[in-house]
Scaffold this active site. Structure first.
Site, PDB file in Angstrom:
ATOM      1  N   THR A 121       3.572  -2.087  10.698  1.00  0.00           N
ATOM      2  CA  THR A 121       3.040  -1.311   9.569  1.00  0.00           C
ATOM      3  C   THR A 121       1.526  -1.449   9.449  1.00  0.00           C
ATOM      4  O   THR A 121       0.954  -2.474   9.843  1.00  0.00           O
ATOM      5  CB  THR A 121       3.709  -1.806   8.267  1.00  0.00           C
ATOM      6  OG1 THR A 121       2.996  -1.301   7.148  1.00  0.00           O
ATOM      7  CG2 THR A 121       3.708  -3.330   8.151  1.00  0.00           C
ATOM      8  N   ASP A 122       0.906  -0.443   8.839  1.00  0.00           N
ATOM      9  CA  ASP A 122      -0.536  -0.523   8.547  1.00  0.00           C
ATOM     10  C   ASP A 122      -0.838  -1.628   7.532  1.00  0.00           C
ATOM     11  O   ASP A 122      -1.987  -2.050   7.391  1.00  0.00           O
ATOM     12  CB  ASP A 122      -1.083   0.825   8.057  1.00  0.00           C
ATOM     13  CG  ASP A 122      -0.400   1.384   6.813  1.00  0.00           C
ATOM     14  OD1 ASP A 122       0.533   0.735   6.281  1.00  0.00           O
ATOM     15  OD2 ASP A 122      -0.778   2.495   6.371  1.00  0.00           O
ATOM     16  N   GLU A 123       0.201  -2.115   6.836  1.00  0.00           N
ATOM     17  CA  GLU A 123      -0.035  -3.125   5.796  1.00  0.00           C
ATOM     18  C   GLU A 123      -0.460  -4.472   6.373  1.00  0.00           C
ATOM     19  O   GLU A 123      -0.956  -5.324   5.637  1.00  0.00           O
ATOM     20  CB  GLU A 123       1.204  -3.270   4.909  1.00  0.00           C
ATOM     21  CG  GLU A 123       1.549  -1.964   4.230  1.00  0.00           C
ATOM     22  CD  GLU A 123       2.532  -2.110   3.077  1.00  0.00           C
ATOM     23  OE1 GLU A 123       2.583  -3.175   2.461  1.00  0.00           O
ATOM     24  OE2 GLU A 123       3.255  -1.137   2.815  1.00  0.00           O
ATOM     25  N   TYR A 146       5.770  -9.278   2.171  1.00  0.00           N
ATOM     26  CA  TYR A 146       6.269  -8.288   3.144  1.00  0.00           C
ATOM     27  C   TYR A 146       5.285  -8.137   4.295  1.00  0.00           C
ATOM     28  O   TYR A 146       5.646  -8.300   5.472  1.00  0.00           O
ATOM     29  CB  TYR A 146       6.493  -6.930   2.461  1.00  0.00           C
ATOM     30  CG  TYR A 146       6.603  -5.768   3.436  1.00  0.00           C
ATOM     31  CD1 TYR A 146       7.702  -5.658   4.293  1.00  0.00           C
ATOM     32  CD2 TYR A 146       5.610  -4.790   3.520  1.00  0.00           C
ATOM     33  CE1 TYR A 146       7.800  -4.608   5.197  1.00  0.00           C
ATOM     34  CE2 TYR A 146       5.710  -3.736   4.417  1.00  0.00           C
ATOM     35  CZ  TYR A 146       6.794  -3.641   5.259  1.00  0.00           C
ATOM     36  OH  TYR A 146       6.898  -2.612   6.159  1.00  0.00           O
ATOM     37  N   LYS A 150       5.554  -9.127   8.354  1.00  0.00           N
ATOM     38  CA  LYS A 150       5.379  -8.180   9.469  1.00  0.00           C
ATOM     39  C   LYS A 150       4.268  -8.658  10.412  1.00  0.00           C
ATOM     40  O   LYS A 150       4.375  -8.519  11.636  1.00  0.00           O
ATOM     41  CB  LYS A 150       5.050  -6.770   8.940  1.00  0.00           C
ATOM     42  CG  LYS A 150       6.122  -6.140   8.066  1.00  0.00           C
ATOM     43  CD  LYS A 150       7.423  -5.854   8.790  1.00  0.00           C
ATOM     44  CE  LYS A 150       7.324  -4.726   9.793  1.00  0.00           C
ATOM     45  NZ  LYS A 150       8.668  -4.419  10.382  1.00  0.00           N
TER      46      LYS A 150
END
Ligand code: NAD
Length: 336
Positions: A121-123, A146, A150
């Protein structure tokens, strides 16, 4: 071609499974069937002759080893995915999103014929100041349990790739939206509440900016990526972003317009702790590989709102949870 897809009863995984079946793949779908899953997401393809369904956990090393025998590609789309829930119970995120990935890496590490495509993810980059866009080698700075899980998974991918000379592909995607997404997520939550004429809880000032990609554009990106899987050891990271970055408050207003509801149904509520302000991906590598998004946000959002309006019998059957209870715990006090 044979695939093991994990998380294929979730939002993105279900679209991927259907896409692979349409392309003629034989697919095994390993899904734990958590609260976030919905086997109805597979529609008529649930009984497709080329699909094998297995209920199980990606952390079960014996099971994933067995299921990855003889497959061409393992696509890891299983995860705990909701940032809000990661603030309530980080442990389950570490188990599935980190330990589960290690279990998959173990399953494929001495099988050079099996490619691993891991979804990230971009997060992992945390909040970025405009006009910065994260390139594939941008440093990680996750803010939530979260995104930290990741990022940790990606570090394990990198470590396995280095240590055992494995080629692994990591797809980092911006926010995805479209049919089949669980009600807890922003667009489905606001859409279904707007359709019911209920208040929509908007965190903080609503100026958090997200990059939005329609789910079919992501499946198209996966198709491009798997045609160019690396043979040499190393991590091939690929960013999938639409370039369409929109503040949450504008998305909320668009949903009001599409559902013909008054804007005052959008209620600002106390922000969540550590809420990132802005994500932005540089997706030029994937564009040079032959992909570009086809669905503009305005059109994809209209199609998504229409889908939720017409498919209550599908999205209301989320597995194993009283969503009303979760909503009351998460937003009850904030909306009071
Ligand atoms: N949705 C987005 O906007 C977005 C954006 C970027 C990246 N991603 C990533 O894409 C992937 C899929 O996201 P999604 O939105 O489809 O998620 P989702 O929450 O809709 O679905 C996750 C699926 O994984 C299954 N699952 C959970 N734990 C499992 C376990 N231990 N073993 C086997 N199955 C398990 C669930 O039952 C569910 O079917 C995730 O890796 C997520 O981090 C999502």
């Amino acid at each position: 071609m044979k695939a093991l897809v994990t998380g294929g009863c979730g939002f993105i995984g279900s679209h991927l499974v259907r896409g692979l079946l349409a392309d003629g793949w034989q697919v095994t779908n390993l899904d734990k069937l958590t609260y976030a899953s919905n086997p109805a997401n597979l529609g008529p393809d649930a009984s497709h002759p080329a699909l094998t369904m297995v209920q199980g956990d990606i952390c079960d090393a014996t099971l994933v080893r067995e299921l990855s025998e003889g497959v061409d590609v393992v696509f890891n789309f299983a995860a705990e995915t909701h940032v809000d829930r990661s603030l309530l119970d980080p442990g389950v995120f570490v188990r599935t999103d980190v330990e589960g990935v290690v279990s998959l890496l173990e399953a494929v590490r001495d099988r050079p014929g099996v490619a691993l495509v891991h979804m990230s993810t971009d997060e992992v980059f945390g909040s970025l100041q405009a006009p910065t866009e994260a390139t594939e080698d941008f440093p990680f700075a996750p803010s939530s349990p979260y995104s930290a899980s990741k990022a940790a998974a990606e570090l394990m991918v990198r470590a396995y790739s280095e240590t055992y000379a494995m080629p692994v592909t990591v797809i980092r995607c911006c926010n995805v939206y479209g049919p089949n997404q669980h009600l807890e997520k922003f667009i489905p939550l606001f859409t279904t509440r707007a359709l019911a004429g209920e208040a929509m809880p908007l965190y903080g000032d609503g100026l958090q900016e997200r990059e939005w990609l329609f789910v079919e554009d992501l499946v198209a990106a996966v198709r491009v990526v798997i045609r160019q899987l690396p043979a040499a050891p190393g991590v091939q990271a690929v960013h999938v972003g639409s370039g369409e970055r929109v503040a949450n408050i504008h998305v909320a207003r668009q949903i009001c317009n599409l559902t013909e509801r008054p804007l005052d149904l959008v209620r600002p509520v106390t922000d969540r702790p550590g809420h990132d302000r802005r994500y932005a991906l540089d997706s030029s590598r994937l564009r040079t590989m032959g992909w570009s998004p086809r669905i503009r946000f305005e059109d994809g959002l209209a199609a998504t709102v229409r889908w939720y309006a017409e498919n209550a019998e599908t999205w209301s059957v989320a597995a194993g949870e009283d969503f009303g209870g979760y909503f009351a715990r998460q937003y009850g006090d904030r909306l009071a």
